[in-house]
Design an enzyme around this catalytic site. Structure first.
Site, PDB file in Angstrom:
ATOM      1  N   GLY A   1       0.812  -1.220   0.000  1.00 50.41           N
ATOM      2  CA  GLY A   1       0.000   0.000   0.000  1.00 50.41           C
ATOM      3  C   GLY A   1       0.838   1.259   0.000  1.00 50.41           C
ATOM      4  N   CYS A   2       1.857   1.291   0.819  1.00 49.39           N
ATOM      5  CA  CYS A   2       2.707   2.485   0.905  1.00 49.39           C
ATOM      6  C   CYS A   2       3.511   2.685  -0.369  1.00 49.39           C
ATOM      7  CB  CYS A   2       3.616   2.402   2.132  1.00 49.39           C
ATOM      8  SG  CYS A   2       2.688   2.482   3.681  1.00 49.39           S
TER       9      CYS A   2
END
EC number: 1.11.1.24
Length: 152
Positions: free
Chosen positions: A43-44
């Protein structure tokens, strides 16, 4: 917790090059200050890559993008290099700024930041706060739309 309409608290942290940076050095620019939980996670990574893809547009509207996590300097440096990120990443391993801005991620064993973005105007006032954003929700695109309105 810091919120919309308030003065952005100043802070100093080390960047991805191991140099100390102060938020107020960016006064006069629009700042997209985004907190992310952990470098090198799916996600990051997706979020950082999208900010990077839109970076020229942010710059065109007088904005800088700064990412903050509780990861150590060496980890954010690797993250930046691996994904060829062109914006500044800051390391907050003790969580001082994460706590100052009220974005501590709940329910994790390791101190981490909750995915939150503060849009800060040229006078260091917070004009928008994006909370509980998921990377797949075009977080960077939403931040860019706010910046465009602010730069008019």
């Amino acid at each position: 917790m810091v919120d919309k309409g308030e003065q952005a608290p100043n802070f100093k942290l080390y960047n991805d090059r191991g140099e100390e940076e102060e938020l107020y050095n960016y006064k006069g620019k629009i700042i997209v200050l985004y907190f992310y939980p952990r470098a090198m996670t799916t996600g990051c990574t997706r979020e950082a890559v999208r900010f990077n893809e839109l970076l020229d547009e942010f710059h065109k509207h007088g904005a800088v993008v700064i990412g903050v996590s509780t990861d150590p300097v060496d980890k954010i440096a690797k993250f930046k290099k691996k994904h060829n990120l062109k914006f500044t990443l800051l390391s907050d391993p003790e969580g001082k700024v994460v706590k100052l801005y009220g974005v501590v991620k709940k329910g994790t064993k390791r101190l981490a930041a909750e995915r939150t973005t503060f849009i800060i105007d040229q006078d260091m006032r917070i004009v928008e706060v994006l909370r509980n954003i998921r990377p797949a929700e075009k977080h960077a695109d939403l931040a860019l739309e706010i910046v465009k309105k602010l730069s008019k």
